[in-house]
Design a protein around this motif. Structure first.
Motif, short mmCIF file in Angstrom:
data_model
loop_
_atom_site.label_atom_id
_atom_site.label_comp_id
_atom_site.label_asym_id
_atom_site.label_seq_id
_atom_site.Cartn_x
_atom_site.Cartn_y
_atom_site.Cartn_z
N ASP A 1 68.85 24.51 47.24
CA ASP A 1 69.57 25.79 47.13
C ASP A 1 69.40 26.66 48.36
N GLU A 2 68.25 26.51 49.00
CA GLU A 2 67.98 27.36 50.18
C GLU A 2 68.54 26.77 51.48
N ILE A 3 69.30 25.68 51.38
CA ILE A 3 69.71 24.99 52.61
C ILE A 3 70.50 25.87 53.58
N PRO A 4 71.30 26.84 53.11
CA PRO A 4 71.97 27.71 54.09
C PRO A 4 70.97 28.45 54.99
N GLN A 5 69.87 28.96 54.40
CA GLN A 5 68.86 29.61 55.24
C GLN A 5 68.24 28.59 56.21
N ILE B 1 77.48 16.58 53.44
CA ILE B 1 76.89 16.23 54.72
C ILE B 1 75.42 15.84 54.57
N GLY B 2 74.82 15.42 55.72
CA GLY B 2 73.42 14.98 55.71
C GLY B 2 73.32 13.47 55.76
N LYS C 1 76.91 14.54 34.45
CA LYS C 1 77.95 13.95 35.27
C LYS C 1 78.04 14.58 36.66
N THR C 2 77.41 15.75 36.82
CA THR C 2 77.55 16.43 38.10
C THR C 2 76.20 16.56 38.80
N MET C 3 76.28 17.00 40.03
CA MET C 3 75.05 17.21 40.81
C MET C 3 75.30 18.32 41.81
N LYS C 4 74.19 18.84 42.36
CA LYS C 4 74.30 19.82 43.44
C LYS C 4 74.43 19.08 44.76
N ALA C 5 75.26 19.61 45.66
CA ALA C 5 75.42 18.97 46.96
C ALA C 5 75.84 20.00 48.00
N THR C 6 75.56 19.68 49.26
CA THR C 6 75.92 20.55 50.37
C THR C 6 77.27 20.09 50.92
N VAL C 7 78.30 20.91 50.69
CA VAL C 7 79.66 20.48 51.02
C VAL C 7 80.20 21.25 52.22
N PHE C 8 80.79 20.52 53.14
CA PHE C 8 81.43 21.14 54.32
C PHE C 8 82.86 21.54 53.94
N HIS C 9 83.17 22.82 54.15
CA HIS C 9 84.52 23.29 53.83
C HIS C 9 85.32 23.68 55.06
N GLY C 10 84.68 23.73 56.20
CA GLY C 10 85.34 24.13 57.43
C GLY C 10 84.28 24.71 58.36
N ALA C 11 84.67 25.00 59.59
CA ALA C 11 83.70 25.49 60.56
C ALA C 11 82.92 26.68 60.00
N ASN C 12 81.60 26.61 60.11
CA ASN C 12 80.71 27.67 59.64
C ASN C 12 80.84 27.96 58.15
N ILE D 1 79.61 25.97 54.92
CA ILE D 1 79.06 24.95 54.03
C ILE D 1 78.54 25.66 52.79
N ARG D 2 78.67 24.96 51.64
CA ARG D 2 78.25 25.59 50.38
C ARG D 2 77.51 24.56 49.52
#
Lengths: 354, 354, 354, 354
Positions: A331-335, A59-60, A2-13, A15-16
């Motif tokens: 998973d490496e998207i922050p880098q 995002i994306g 039911k779930t998935m991994k995603a890049t979520v914006f939480h506020g300036a600078n 993202i998780r």
């Protein structure tokens, strides 16, 4: 599942990559399993808080994937089809779309600026394992078997935007075209000027790697603004000014340079997003006196646009893969964001594999 | 008779009607006896020293007259033919002209800004008893017998310029068009929008006489910027923004207003000449995001353009004569300049009879 | 020296190289010493009496040369300049030229069909030692030092015409374009479609040499009409019809094939000259029902057009020299005509050196 | 109530008003209660068996009505809204629509000729009490309260088609335009030429009533082909040929006349549907030699097109009501067909009230 991994914006600078619930396809929608995506300069603006989106948004906006679910009313596709979706997803049925302004889709009878750009802007985006595609009938472009995901990836936004810089002018056979800034968009604009038959293509930047790539994309002259007087050199090379100047960065310097480089009657095609105040150089722009035109274009989208761009890659007329310089997992998207933001290590575009 | 009366610029705020030597036609040139001319807003800029011309120049660029001399190589005309000459006199044979940019005529292989506007700018002008017409073969338009000099006079510049504001956009059937400033150029732009099939034409000014004339020229709504919030009203009337905004004054306010009034994907057609700094409102203009276009046009000239404008008057589609509010002899031209500069007495355009 | 050698038409199937008087430059004219010229398919029509010209006319309309004399009023050139002159020599100053229809130049206020094509048609032509160039100011294009005469030669007519087949459509990025007949004009149309960014370019002919050359000029698919069902194959390759079909021969078969190959809304760009009756296939052309367009173009001329084409060769975007398969002296021109007429020995274009 | 009255085609010359089952709205569809409709020339072709439709089809494609049912996924409307639906109902989401060819809508990824025209052609039509509207989101145009049903009725097809004849050319300011045939479509083309700024508009027909109406719609000259040599007269009036000729009947005579009337470089805009063989007059059309263009247009549809046309009526720029000469109830439709087919009693268009 039911779930998935995603890049979520939480506020300036902030993202998780986190687990969120998976989307499901409603009427006229589709869900794709994202097999490849990338990061856009606009995503950096979002990350830094310079372009506002709601906290909690995935995002994306550049997805390549495989159809996972098809909503009611979507026909001509089947689960498992490989597809490319443009960054802009027009509905095709509103006032703006029916007027031919697909990028300014208003989803109804009114107009709404930026309406066509929805994924990763006003609805959840592509840096995730799954993506809900709105107005799916108008936005799912099948990828020919011969093409890899990497060959398709950059068509969604930067190639569509960059080419449109040349198309909106439009570049004509034998034109002299100068392109200010040779980042990914500018490089695609350079390729677009070549595809449309310019004879003299001048690429401008201050980075050696990018200038070298500009030559590869079609520039027959490159100018390093750190070393030469760009304006004087363009005037000399063109015998009085460029027919078309494409601006691909969004600063006062590139905008003003592009305007000053034009011959009388020339066209400035502006792709950059200006975040600060912009001063018109009135000696270069005094309205009617110069017969100048300034045209702007937001990334054309929709499945037919994507089909055309795919056909250019398929026929060997355009190869976007040299622009993909780095590869990461989701998973490496922050880098990836960090490297992309620093513009270090010769980075141009990254490929993110969920 | 070797001399003639002419309006000579001697320096800022110093023009004089004086006797000067009469011109004679060289190769490819003609001399016309001017039977009617007028004063343009640009002439006021010259008078005030805001637009630079050489002292000693005869000014004025809107001539109606009768052919007096024909130089070698000019064919198809005879002495005595009544003709209209456009303010811009293209040669037809240079790089710019052969590219279709007649207004940016460069008289050779290079480009020269403003090259097409010669009379009353870089060579002697029309506020005189006689005028030398360069590139005569391309610039003498015969006036049909049915038309008076006054019916032809305003076609040379303001009607050609004003209409081009609508043509350059271009205005399409059923468009909503807003025209900022209803001076002579703006009034002709209003008439041009009507001629091209706009359904909603909104004229904006702060002068009651001009607003009344705007209705006569084709506006179906007029807005007095002293009384209403123009931007809000345009958005309301158009359901989200104008398809085309024509700017006809050349100030920050009109430029910015025109840009902000547009719907996404709309076009700003700018006719005004900006003499001060111009700030781009970046929230209204962020390049690609709005898909906006800004087009500028210098008064189209040449005998074919004049023939087409004359045909519109001849067929009753356009009547410029209500714009001529005052009449003077050449000797009285200083008073005419004063009144025109003050914008008093409901003045729009003057007719000067040498 | 008062005389020169020239190719004179005396009647059907009767052309002779003979001594005639040399031309001299009048007002606005120039004389060039021809250093290279060629034979056009139209010259064959003249030779065979199918296209009427006056007996006594010097034929040929594709000149490369050196300026020998400059008439009064021609500026910016000097004796000895190497120049290219287009087959069509517009005056730049008549109603047609000022409307942008340079090819339909009327030399005055009226319209005259074919008016722009003068040399080798209504005035003496280029298959001679010297050529008088009318409207010289508009028609002498300087050849860059880096280019040879052979690199410039084919730009005068066939490249200008062939490219215009793609430009008039116009071909857009990612279009599917089919070109019927791969003679010299069709081959240049193929190259033009590539230069303008078509993704799928289908060249059709029934001659192996020409099909091989079509690939070299940019076709990614070639179809031999002797071997395949062209219509079915085009429909299959394009998924329903071509965006643009270019007709480059002038027969019922090629015209009809081109029309039938189009998708709804597609454009037929017709370059051939039809000498017999032409039947519209009404099931393919029922006006509004198909939203088709048919555009026709006569070889664009004038020095600016030539400058642009020269710039494409100079920058390496287009190489016309493979099309020159045979070379002759002016004295040998009868043999050249014979070979060209027979289409034997793999002939495409000849170079004639006076 | 489960049934409704409708005009059903049963075979050549056999249409009957009968009770059939009422339609209901599926996904993305709507049902409207038809309040006014009309008969088109194309319906006559259907009646006579000249244009093939399936027996059992409800015919008619020009509906004004009130929304009765809204299917799932249609937003922004409510039951009871008064709406106009164009004769062509594009989906907005297929390859053709996303390319801007709304009239050639293919409802998918392929192309299908005539795909956009569905109602009364491939699905049930408007000469009935109720109509199912496909792709409702793209095709329901709200009618402003100020406008009557009769003011809206003719916009669905004949005004949209007729105007498009002028738009497709396009007509430019000051053009000379000649319109062959002054039936309802030709009369709207005449009005369109006026709306777009033609200066000379020549209407041609052989019927006094229609010639009188042509003047009312904007023609400043009318020519009766029974009395004058049309070609000679057009050449004389235009000084060499029309800029644009619009063909609005679909016969060899009108097509050929329109082509012969053009100046070099002029455009033939063809609206008629040719049912027989069409011969190209090769002396008038020899491809490139005349630089002619032939454009064809199928009635533009979609709610934005309808909105624009409604705005032209609302602003008083165009009044279609004089073209409605006769009124009938749905039961009387056989008599209406008969009168319309006979072209008797000065009939132009009928209004049918279900």
């Amino acid at each position: 599942m039911k779930t998935m991994k995603a890049t979520v914006f939480h506020g300036a600078n902030d993202i998780r990559v986190e687990e969120v619930s998976r989307p499901h396809a409603g009427i006229g929608e589709a869900v794709i399993r994202v097999t490849l995506t990338t990061i856009c300069g606009t995503d950096l603006h979002i990350l830094r808080g310079e372009y506002p989106v709601k906290p909690g948004l995935i995002i994306g906006h550049e997805p390549v994937g495989v159809i996972e679910e098809l909503g009611v009313g979507v026909t001509g596709y089947k689960i498992g089809d490989r597809v490319l979706v443009g960054a802009v997803t027009p509905c095709g049925q509103c006032r703006a779309c029916l007027s031919g302004h697909l990028s300014q889709c208003g989803h109804g009878d009114g107009y709404e600026a930026l309406g066509g750009w929805r994924i990763g802007n006003t609805i959840n985006g592509a840096q995730a394992e799954y993506l809900l595609v709105p107005s799916a009938q108008a936005n799912l472009a099948k990828i020919p078997d011969e093409l890899t995901d990497e060959q398709a990836l950059l068509l969604s936004d930067i190639a569509s935007t960059g080419f449109s810089g040349a198309e909106a002018a439009p570049v004509r056979l034998g034109d002299a075209v100068v392109i200010f800034a040779q980042g990914p968009i500018g490089l695609c604009a350079t390729a677009g000027a070549k595809l449309m038959g310019a004879s003299l293509i001048i690429g401008i930047d201050g980075d050696d790697t990018r200038l070298a790539m500009a030559r590869r994309m079609g520039a027959n002259v490159v100018l390093d603004y750190r070393a030469v007087d760009v304006l004087a050199e363009v005037k000399r090379l063109t015998g009085g000014g460029a027919d078309v100047a494409i601006e691909a960065l969004g600063t006062q310097q590139t905008f003003e340079g592009a305007l000053r480089c034009l011959r009388p009657g020339g066209t400035l095609s502006s792709l950059g997003v200006y975040s600060g105040k912009l001063q018109m150089p009135h000696d270069a722009f005094s309205a009617g006196l110069g017969d100048h035109r300034i045209v702007t274009t937001l990334c054309p989208g929709g499945k037919e646009r994507m089909r055309r761009l795919l056909s250019l890659v398929q026929s060997g007329r355009f190869d976007p893969t040299p622009l993909i310089t780095h590869r990461f997992s989701l998973d490496e998207i922050p880098q990836a964001y960090q490297l992309f933001g620093e513009r270090s290590d010769g980075i141009l575009k990254v490929a993110i594999k969920p």
